[in-house]
Design a protein around this motif. Sequence first.
Motif: not given
Length: 300
Positions: A126, A148, A150-151, A156-160, A211
């Motif tokens: 982190e 991931a 990113g926005t 700013r990342l969110s795992d996929v 997915r």
Amino acid sequence: MSSVTVRVPAKVNVQLSVGPLREDGYHDLVNVFHAVSVFDEVVAKESESITVSVAGDWADQVPVDDGNLAIQAARALAKHAGRTYGAQLVIHKSIPVAGGMAGGSADAAGALVACNELWGLGLPLEDLMEIAADLGSDVPFSLLGGTAVGTGRGERLSDVPTGGQFHWAFAVAREGLSTAKVYAECDRLRETAGVEVPWPQLSEPLLAALRTGDAEALGGQLGNDLQSAALSLRPDLSDTLEAGRRAGALGALVSGSGPTCAFLATDADHALRLADTLSHLPTCRTALAAHGPVPGPRPS
């Protein structure tokens, strides 16, 4: 510890949606990153100062002064730790330079991980991600790896989670492209067309294909809003994309700001055949077969 080695992967953007130009000069993005098995190796050795040297196929195109992102990363990490540290960084390049595959960002991420270990800082991911976000929009994902969304600027990342491996062939152009010039050309083309630029939206069918591991469905959903700009600056890339499609690629697009072109294959053998076909194109310096997703850098 006198030396730390990390391998850090390249990326391909399976979706890159670019919003309107912001007042700060950036664009809001929806950026679906996918780390692939083309690696740079970053070695950090004990030293009194922070320096860098580069070896490999692209070494002559990489700066070794303060403009090198790996040097900037090491210095930012030392500043964060509040002490003076040194490291001799040695980068072995395999990721194309100025190719739209985040080679410089990968080296920065590798330097953060290697120096964190070499200096015994023990900082969690982190903390490294916070430092990475100040270095460049792609550096946080280069630390994370995998797949991931990113926005923001992409930081700013969110795992996929993905349902399996995907296989790729990459056609590396003979000359690189400046990311800044590609974004500027994108803005110019939009202004000339006089169209209202929509807010970027995440493709739900693309996420579903990732997915479930459905390569054929993913191939039909690949998209890059910077592709028109890259083709405007380098019209010969259209021939590269068409050659890959004729060779049976499930999908084809310019990777990021280009000029590397990415082709989704049905399996590992098909990726090798695609790479062989692409390597003979006059527009192509070399071609690579790879798979993804792969993890981000870890010390070894």
